[in-house]
Design an enzyme around this catalytic site. Structure first.
Site, mmCIF file in Angstrom:
data_model
loop_
_atom_site.group_PDB
_atom_site.id
_atom_site.type_symbol
_atom_site.label_atom_id
_atom_site.label_comp_id
_atom_site.label_asym_id
_atom_site.label_seq_id
_atom_site.Cartn_x
_atom_site.Cartn_y
_atom_site.Cartn_z
ATOM 1 N N ARG A 1 0.926 -1.273 0.211
ATOM 2 C CA ARG A 1 0.097 -0.023 -0.032
ATOM 3 C C ARG A 1 0.924 1.168 0.051
ATOM 4 N NH1 ARG A 1 -3.987 -1.024 4.836
ATOM 5 N NH2 ARG A 1 -1.851 -1.257 5.797
ATOM 6 N N LYS B 1 -3.134 -18.187 2.636
ATOM 7 C CA LYS B 1 -4.145 -18.587 3.662
ATOM 8 C C LYS B 1 -4.201 -17.345 4.816
ATOM 9 C CE LYS B 1 -2.213 -19.316 6.900
ATOM 10 N NZ LYS B 1 -1.257 -19.144 7.776
ATOM 11 N N HIS C 1 1.440 -23.687 2.397
ATOM 12 C CA HIS C 1 2.838 -24.027 1.926
ATOM 13 C C HIS C 1 3.333 -25.363 2.579
ATOM 14 C CE1 HIS C 1 4.002 -22.236 5.970
ATOM 15 N NE2 HIS C 1 5.104 -22.815 5.764
ATOM 16 N N LYS D 1 5.988 -28.811 1.196
ATOM 17 C CA LYS D 1 7.093 -29.726 2.141
ATOM 18 C C LYS D 1 7.333 -30.999 1.451
ATOM 19 C CE LYS D 1 6.161 -27.006 6.296
ATOM 20 N NZ LYS D 1 7.411 -26.496 6.872
ATOM 21 N N HIS E 1 -3.196 -25.556 7.396
ATOM 22 C CA HIS E 1 -1.987 -26.532 7.218
ATOM 23 C C HIS E 1 -2.173 -27.748 8.074
ATOM 24 C CE1 HIS E 1 0.337 -22.875 6.145
ATOM 25 N NE2 HIS E 1 0.542 -22.380 7.333
HETATM 26 C C1 BG6 Z 1 2.648 -19.845 8.644
HETATM 27 C C2 BG6 Z 1 1.810 -18.971 9.655
HETATM 28 O O1 BG6 Z 1 1.405 -20.124 7.520
HETATM 29 O O2 BG6 Z 1 3.103 -20.802 9.104
HETATM 30 C C3 BG6 Z 1 2.692 -19.065 10.756
HETATM 31 O O3 BG6 Z 1 1.127 -17.845 9.484
HETATM 32 C C4 BG6 Z 1 3.790 -20.142 11.048
HETATM 33 O O4 BG6 Z 1 2.138 -18.345 11.861
HETATM 34 C C5 BG6 Z 1 4.344 -20.564 10.010
HETATM 35 O O5 BG6 Z 1 4.804 -19.649 12.070
HETATM 36 C C6 BG6 Z 1 4.879 -22.114 10.104
HETATM 37 O O6 BG6 Z 1 5.512 -22.311 9.015
HETATM 38 P P1 BG6 Z 1 7.065 -23.001 9.013
HETATM 39 O O7 BG6 Z 1 7.038 -23.764 7.550
HETATM 40 O O8 BG6 Z 1 7.923 -21.723 9.018
HETATM 41 O O9 BG6 Z 1 7.224 -23.973 10.005
#
Ligand code: BG6
Length: 475
Positions: free
Chosen positions: A46, A147, A177, A181, A239
């Protein structure tokens, strides 16, 4: 094959996600030779946090130096740096962004594709999608949506409708994400490529499943996002339930996007509505004093719950999910508890806790991850005594790690290539929100917990009894 030439546009380019994962991930893809032959990356945010091109390059440099896997220096960095530019966008005034994207397209020549990554708070998705449609930027483009996708069933449906007015489904990449993995993707191989496991993956042999993702991270300056999101929406709905989908689904007819999405959506459709009585919510002591957090904030930073998948394969098998901030360990672990045989002929003086360490398959899906079969063996000696033992596969040391990609890297690459297999489908997400409705309507009380602990007491033992959390476990 390398992706076609692209202009990649990063909304939220000055935010936490871009700093921690997206900019370092894009640089890693560039170094690994996986980005298109010609590409440009346009950062956007922004107006009030707008940067000049040079300031954005410095921002990217610092983010990669802090969070990246390789130093931002040398020829690879210089090429990457030259690809970066910045164009601010408010939904009322998208002018600077449009100019920056058009300049990037001209620099590439021909008709490069565009990939928009919406790394912005969910409340802003709809207006940005509208802006992409109104300005014509959406033409010849794809969109990655972060998300959580909506905050409940109604908002997820509304968001799907809005996006569909601008993008058809084949151009929408709802990202989670965890699905990118390596060791989550490996669950498919583990389950469906192995005669040892495939036949026992059901209610006859499995007593319960744990999907446990404690974090040591706290709020990390993300109050604006986290206050309206909380642990359930930030981690469980997205997740952990997505991982559950892979653990629980039926074999898909192929690994193409639609069959995978269909099988996961069937699992989500079979989720029993979440009973608030089967949920423990917590908030770490001190959360309400964090900058940007309301002094009476009702947001949970911890959640543990019991889910059931009401279908033929899983009837009666509880799935326990747990995640929270500021806990004792940062781990990502799936534990599959196997039913015990009658054990009658063995001595039973082994403490229950020790016995419990046998008969399990443990999948650590942290990076690089490992899988261990925990079992009971005879302790050497004249008597027949049982002791817990284990067989462990470790990614590190078993395979060459060189080609490994982190979650975001793999998924951004797939989006550039147009491969939707590891992205989530609209119907699956709507089923998850549907099952979440009772919990969202009447969230149970919030328990305080001490930072560095394992969360509120009722989640530690009561919720999961007669089973036990695998964590904190050895190895
Ligand atoms: C993110 C969350 O999507 O995933 C975070 O918003 C979290 O709060 C993170 O810490 C954890 O992902 P990773 O791959 O770093 O363990």
């Amino acid at each position: 094959t390398r992706p076609d030439n692209h202009v990649i546009v990063l909304f939220g380019a000055t935010g936490d996600l871009a700093k921690r994962k997206l900019l370092p991930g894009l640089f890693h893809l560039a170094r690994a030779g996986l980005l298109p032959d010609s590409y440009r990356i346009v950062g956007s945010s922004r107006g009030r946090s707008a940067l000049s091109d040079d300031a954005f390059r410095k921002h990217a440099h610092d983010a990669i130096a802090t969070f990246g896997r390789s130093e931002p220096s040398g020829p690879a960095w210089r090429t990457f740096e030259e690809s970066l530019s910045f164009g601010a966008a408010d939904s009322q005034d998208p002018g600077p962004l449009v100019a920056a994207v058009r300049a990037a397209e001209d620099a590439l020549g021909g008709q490069p594709r565009k990939l928009f990554h919406l790394a912005i708070p969910p409340a802003a998705f709809a207006s940005f999608i509208g802006m992409l449609g109104d300005t014509g930027l959406a033409e010849n483009s794809k969109v990655i949506v972060e998300k959580p996708f909506g905050t409940d069933l109604a908002s997820a449906r509304a968001l799907n409708e809005t996006i569909h007015t601008v993008f058809d489904e084949s151009r929408i990449f709802r990202i989670d994400h965890f699905l990118g993995k390596e060791s989550v993707d490996n669950i498919l191989a583990l389950r469906f490529a192995n005669g040892l496991l495939e036949p026992i993956w059901n209610r006859d042999h499995i007593s319960h499943v744990q999907i446990d993702v404690p974090e040591t991270l706290g709020l990390e300056g993300r109050a604006r996002f986290y206050e309206v999101t909380g642990a359930f929406r930030d981690m469980i709905v997205t997740h952990l339930i997505q991982v559950l989908g892979i653990v629980a689904m039926e074999p898909p007819v192929s690994l193409a996007a639609q069959p995978l999405r269909d099988e996961k959506a069937k699992v989500f459709a079979a989720l029993r509505p979440i009973e608030p009585g089967q949920v423990v919510r917590g908030q770490y002591e001190g959360y309400r004093g964090e900058p940007g957090v309301a002094p009476d904030s009702p947001t949970e930073t911890f959640i543990a719950l019991r889910l059931e998948v009401d279908n033929w394969r899983w009837a009666g098998v509880p799935f326990y999910l747990r995640s929270g901030k500021n806990l004792a360990q940062h781990r990502e672990v799936i534990t599959v508890g196997l039913r015990e045989p009658p054990l009658r002929m063995f001595r039973t003086d082994l403490p229950r806790q020790e016995m419990d360490r046998g008969n399990k398959l443990v999948i650590d899906f942290g990076d690089p991850g490992w899988i261990a079969a925990r079992f009971l063996a005879k302790e050497p000696g004249p008597a027949m005594r049982l002791a817990p033992a284990s067989m462990t596969f470790r990614y590190a040391g078993s395979f060459c790690q060189e080609n490994g990609l982190e979650g975001y890297e793999r998924l951004i690459l797939d989006a550039l290539l147009g491969n939707q297999s590891l992205f989530t489908g609209a119907d699956g997400i709507e089923h998850i929100w549907e099952a979440s409705a009772p919990l969202l309507d009447s969230p149970p009380q919030l328990h305080p917990y001490a930072p560095g602990s394992w969360g509120p007491e009722p989640a530690v033992s009561e919720l999961i009894a007669p089973h036990q959390w695998y964590l904190p476990g050895a190895g």
